[in-house]
Design a protein around this motif. Sequence first.
Motif, PDB file in Angstrom:
ATOM      1  N   TRP A 159       0.822  -1.212   0.000  1.00  0.00           N
ATOM      2  CA  TRP A 159       0.000   0.000   0.000  1.00  0.00           C
ATOM      3  C   TRP A 159       0.854   1.260   0.000  1.00  0.00           C
ATOM      4  O   TRP A 159       0.587   2.222   0.715  1.00  0.00           O
ATOM      5  CB  TRP A 159      -1.010  -0.003   1.143  1.00  0.00           C
ATOM      6  CG  TRP A 159      -2.017  -1.088   0.982  1.00  0.00           C
ATOM      7  CD1 TRP A 159      -2.174  -2.190   1.755  1.00  0.00           C
ATOM      8  CD2 TRP A 159      -3.017  -1.182  -0.053  1.00  0.00           C
ATOM      9  NE1 TRP A 159      -3.201  -2.976   1.284  1.00  0.00           N
ATOM     10  CE2 TRP A 159      -3.742  -2.375   0.168  1.00  0.00           C
ATOM     11  CE3 TRP A 159      -3.360  -0.372  -1.145  1.00  0.00           C
ATOM     12  CZ2 TRP A 159      -4.786  -2.791  -0.662  1.00  0.00           C
ATOM     13  CZ3 TRP A 159      -4.408  -0.779  -1.966  1.00  0.00           C
ATOM     14  CH2 TRP A 159      -5.102  -1.969  -1.727  1.00  0.00           C
ATOM     15  N   GLU A 161      -8.209   2.797   4.719  1.00  0.00           N
ATOM     16  CA  GLU A 161      -8.421   3.845   5.717  1.00  0.00           C
ATOM     17  C   GLU A 161      -7.266   3.944   6.718  1.00  0.00           C
ATOM     18  O   GLU A 161      -6.871   5.042   7.128  1.00  0.00           O
ATOM     19  CB  GLU A 161      -9.733   3.581   6.462  1.00  0.00           C
ATOM     20  CG  GLU A 161     -10.113   4.648   7.465  1.00  0.00           C
ATOM     21  CD  GLU A 161     -10.503   5.975   6.821  1.00  0.00           C
ATOM     22  OE1 GLU A 161     -10.204   7.032   7.416  1.00  0.00           O
ATOM     23  OE2 GLU A 161     -11.091   5.944   5.717  1.00  0.00           O
ATOM     24  N   LYS A 162      -6.695   2.824   7.109  1.00  0.00           N
ATOM     25  CA  LYS A 162      -5.659   2.842   8.139  1.00  0.00           C
ATOM     26  C   LYS A 162      -4.372   3.523   7.667  1.00  0.00           C
ATOM     27  O   LYS A 162      -3.521   3.867   8.497  1.00  0.00           O
ATOM     28  CB  LYS A 162      -5.351   1.415   8.621  1.00  0.00           C
ATOM     29  CG  LYS A 162      -4.718   0.509   7.586  1.00  0.00           C
ATOM     30  CD  LYS A 162      -4.447  -0.866   8.180  1.00  0.00           C
ATOM     31  CE  LYS A 162      -3.795  -1.809   7.188  1.00  0.00           C
ATOM     32  NZ  LYS A 162      -3.529  -3.138   7.779  1.00  0.00           N
ATOM     33  N   PHE A 163      -4.235   3.726   6.349  1.00  0.00           N
ATOM     34  CA  PHE A 163      -3.049   4.394   5.821  1.00  0.00           C
ATOM     35  C   PHE A 163      -3.282   5.897   5.621  1.00  0.00           C
ATOM     36  O   PHE A 163      -2.368   6.604   5.214  1.00  0.00           O
ATOM     37  CB  PHE A 163      -2.627   3.754   4.497  1.00  0.00           C
ATOM     38  CG  PHE A 163      -2.115   2.358   4.646  1.00  0.00           C
ATOM     39  CD1 PHE A 163      -0.788   2.117   4.974  1.00  0.00           C
ATOM     40  CD2 PHE A 163      -2.961   1.277   4.484  1.00  0.00           C
ATOM     41  CE1 PHE A 163      -0.311   0.824   5.117  1.00  0.00           C
ATOM     42  CE2 PHE A 163      -2.490  -0.021   4.616  1.00  0.00           C
ATOM     43  CZ  PHE A 163      -1.164  -0.249   4.942  1.00  0.00           C
ATOM     44  N   ARG A 164      -4.493   6.356   5.904  1.00  0.00           N
ATOM     45  CA  ARG A 164      -4.806   7.773   5.755  1.00  0.00           C
ATOM     46  C   ARG A 164      -4.927   8.423   7.132  1.00  0.00           C
ATOM     47  O   ARG A 164      -5.151   7.756   8.130  1.00  0.00           O
ATOM     48  CB  ARG A 164      -6.114   7.958   4.981  1.00  0.00           C
ATOM     49  CG  ARG A 164      -6.098   7.329   3.599  1.00  0.00           C
ATOM     50  CD  ARG A 164      -7.172   7.931   2.699  1.00  0.00           C
ATOM     51  NE  ARG A 164      -8.529   7.734   3.190  1.00  0.00           N
ATOM     52  CZ  ARG A 164      -9.329   6.749   2.787  1.00  0.00           C
ATOM     53  NH1 ARG A 164      -8.905   5.865   1.904  1.00  0.00           N
ATOM     54  NH2 ARG A 164     -10.561   6.644   3.259  1.00  0.00           N
ATOM     55  N   SER A 165      -4.787   9.741   7.158  1.00  0.00           N
ATOM     56  CA  SER A 165      -4.931  10.467   8.415  1.00  0.00           C
ATOM     57  C   SER A 165      -5.503  11.849   8.141  1.00  0.00           C
ATOM     58  O   SER A 165      -5.451  12.349   7.016  1.00  0.00           O
ATOM     59  CB  SER A 165      -3.578  10.595   9.125  1.00  0.00           C
ATOM     60  OG  SER A 165      -2.657  11.317   8.320  1.00  0.00           O
TER      61      SER A 165
END
Length: 431
Positions: free
Chosen positions: A127, A179-183
């Motif tokens: 990712w 989602e877990k790679f976005r902030s």
Amino acid sequence: MKKCLIILMVCTLAAAFSGMIFPERNALGGIADIPIRKVASGKIIHRFHDTSPISPSGKYIALFRIPFEDHYPEAGDVGEVVLIELATGKETVVERSYGWEMQVGANVQWGASDHELFYNQVNTSTWKAYTILHDPISKTSRKWEGATFMVTPDGKQAASHNMINSVNAQSGYGVILPEKFRSKNSGVVNNDGLFVTNVATGKTKMIASIKRIFDEAKPKIGIDDPENYEIYTFKAMWNAQGTRLMTCLIIKPKTGGPRKVALITIKPDGSDIRTAVTTKQYSKGGHHMAWMPDGDHFSMNLEVDSTKNGLELITAKYDGSEIKTVFSPGSGHPSFHPKGLPLIITDSYNHEKSVAKGDGIIPIRLLNTKTGKEIILANVRVPKVEDNSFRMDAHPTWDRTGRYVIFNGYDDDNRGVYIADLQKTIEELKP
């Protein structure tokens, strides 16, 4: 004799090339003697209104095919980077890409020559988003980490906002990761901002953080309580000379409600940060800026005269000075002729009632800022959508020679790309 034969062959090839591109006259309801041809169909788009999808030599057009049109892409959805030979119509899929969104695809664009085709990609095992520089002639590629929004015309520099978190600012212009790679950003952060890549080395540098933009921009951006907002850079737009960038600051209240926007310009080394349009001015109404050919001025739709119907199409210097109205009403995605002629190409949104009827048909407008006259090149259908993320914008753009205009359309219930030949029209408009 040999010289004459060569000239004859060149002329014959040029005529044949033109004929193959434009076998029919305008069938899109615009001015009758402007030839227009649909060059690609089937869920396919060109990138944006400030880059040409036609290659520097004029031989190819590079596009992106999205896999669907009725729902938002998720991580792992794949589209296609497509190369079409204009003289023959031969279509080649360069690569399937996971690095795209609905509005600008994988940001497919050209560098200095037909050997330099840029687009975004995502490694679905790690990712990680990255940029591909592909040579369609030798069929070789290289890559560097980080997705790209826009490349300089000479292909030496690439720039981007945060393409992974871009969806938090506005959907359609970045790449989709899980989602877990976005902030989300909170206030004026130091770890996000505007990024520039040296294409030769593949090395990327954050030239200015959001905090430094807030601290150093002249004049001040116009937000006294930035801690109450999510703040992002959005789009990174080069001038033709590669000497200055534009970006929007998207400023979203954490508690919801209307966002605020400011337009910032900056040198590629991160110096001389200018607020070209403050949040106060932008809040009156405005959208879609583009650099003018001189590299010092930009154009955009902006509300500067509330007594007039619709927005005005204005030009201004990179620091926000020298603002003037050049055409009214403005609309859509305007850009000036690349060779400095007093011509602007633009479209409109369906809701811009100053130029559109709201019936799903929008005009492709050729505006002459010297005479104040307007020519409708085409009337283009756009899809009716309930969620604006799925809209299709025509995004009319000039090719690098200033002869052709390329735009998206929706005449057969899916996205396609058209080219209009303006040679005759431009010659008639010249003094």
